[in-house]
Design an enzyme around this catalytic site. Sequence first.
Site, PDB file in Angstrom:
ATOM      1  N   ASP A 158       2.766  -4.254  -5.713  1.00 41.98           N
ATOM      2  CA  ASP A 158       1.635  -3.331  -5.547  1.00 41.98           C
ATOM      3  C   ASP A 158       1.301  -3.297  -4.050  1.00 41.98           C
ATOM      4  OD1 ASP A 158      -1.341  -2.780  -7.611  1.00 41.98           O
ATOM      5  OD2 ASP A 158      -0.530  -1.658  -5.903  1.00 41.98           O
ATOM      6  N   ILE A 159       0.389  -2.398  -3.680  1.00 44.79           N
ATOM      7  CA  ILE A 159      -0.021  -2.325  -2.263  1.00 44.79           C
ATOM      8  C   ILE A 159      -1.265  -3.177  -2.006  1.00 44.79           C
ATOM      9  CG2 ILE A 159       0.959  -0.059  -1.745  1.00 44.79           C
ATOM     10  CD1 ILE A 159      -1.861   1.102  -2.226  1.00 44.79           C
TER      11      ILE A 159
ATOM     12  N   ASP B 147       5.062  -0.801  -0.840  1.00 43.59           N
ATOM     13  CA  ASP B 147       4.416   0.515  -0.728  1.00 43.59           C
ATOM     14  C   ASP B 147       5.486   1.565  -1.016  1.00 43.59           C
ATOM     15  OD1 ASP B 147       2.419   2.196   1.843  1.00 43.59           O
ATOM     16  OD2 ASP B 147       3.447   2.964   0.052  1.00 43.59           O
TER      17      ASP B 147
ATOM     18  N   TYR C  73      -1.315  16.395 -10.322  1.00 45.12           N
ATOM     19  CA  TYR C  73      -0.761  15.274 -11.094  1.00 45.12           C
ATOM     20  C   TYR C  73       0.289  15.793 -12.072  1.00 45.12           C
ATOM     21  CZ  TYR C  73      -0.913  11.525 -14.650  1.00 45.12           C
ATOM     22  OH  TYR C  73      -0.600  10.527 -15.538  1.00 45.12           O
TER      23      TYR C  73
ATOM     24  N   LYS D   5       4.375  15.390 -12.040  1.00 47.52           N
ATOM     25  CA  LYS D   5       5.066  14.714 -13.145  1.00 47.52           C
ATOM     26  C   LYS D   5       6.169  15.598 -13.730  1.00 47.52           C
ATOM     27  CE  LYS D   5       3.270  10.664 -13.238  1.00 47.52           C
ATOM     28  NZ  LYS D   5       4.113   9.457 -12.988  1.00 47.52           N
TER      29      LYS D   5
END
Length: 304
Positions: free
Chosen positions: A17-18, A35, A124, A128
């Site tokens: 994860d970042i 990242d 979004y 996708k």
Amino acid sequence: AQKLRKQYGTENVILSDIKKPSPHVFNSGPFVYADVLDYKHLRELIVNYRVTWLIHYSALLSAVGEANVALARQINITGLHNVLDLALENSLRLFVPSTIGAFGPSSPRDPAPDLCVQRPRTIYGVSKVHGELMGEYLYHKYGLDFRCLRYPGVISVSTPPGGGTTDYAVQIFHDALSTGHHECYLRPDTRLPMMHISDCHRATIEFMQAPESQLSLRTYNIAAMSFTPEEVAQEIRKHVPHLKVTYNPDSVRQNIADSWPVRFDDTNARRDWGWASAFRLEELVSDMLRSIRDKRTTEGLPVS
Ligand code: VAH
């Protein structure tokens, strides 16, 4: 990760994860900073950790994406391309989730099949659909082992609401056991496909383990249930009778929800690789309330 680590060994499942996760997650097995926009570092991680499968969850969800389209395009499209290129270069088995948000007002809504018109109205959803199309192109053209499931709204205690349109269905449980009052940003009759996190994880693992020969598609709908805010509130009241819900629809998220499928048709997933959900609304509600009660008790918080 827990289910994968039980099957493949803790050291063979790496979370990234970042930002540093909770101590519980951070101390449960290998975790690395990564990242999705840092191509070179991702490439280094994939080589140095001998990665063979990559499960790519980095994305801005529907409502938060509408509030920051440039960032959503960066993460959801540029980030995706980094992952697609690295999966191809390293012959990875790649999982990229899609969503009910990949459909729009001109798609069949009740139910939405796997293959139909997809003209989503959010960045979004557009990102996708792009992911679905790019992954399938690389599969057909270069043999990339691309696999994609369209998730319903995923209901989980461990992940706080993250700017999605279905997030009311997580928040309502926390409100029921704290203030006893939930203010819902959708109309009471807004029906959306939903799924318990346990079913979502199991579907993803079973799909990733399915033999290539069984897959007639690269992108599948998976379904478990569809409910409205009023229906889930009624089910919660069987355990928390005093739950009060006031409806204050906000146009952004109501319009998004009204453009999404009411129900999913997941016949192909059931036929090709044996998908079958385990949690219905009753089990989802009792499990969510039990988990939140336990969490609040551990944190020394009162439970209403
Ligand atoms: C959202 N929870 O609401 C996400 C999801 C099915 C919707 O993708 O944006």
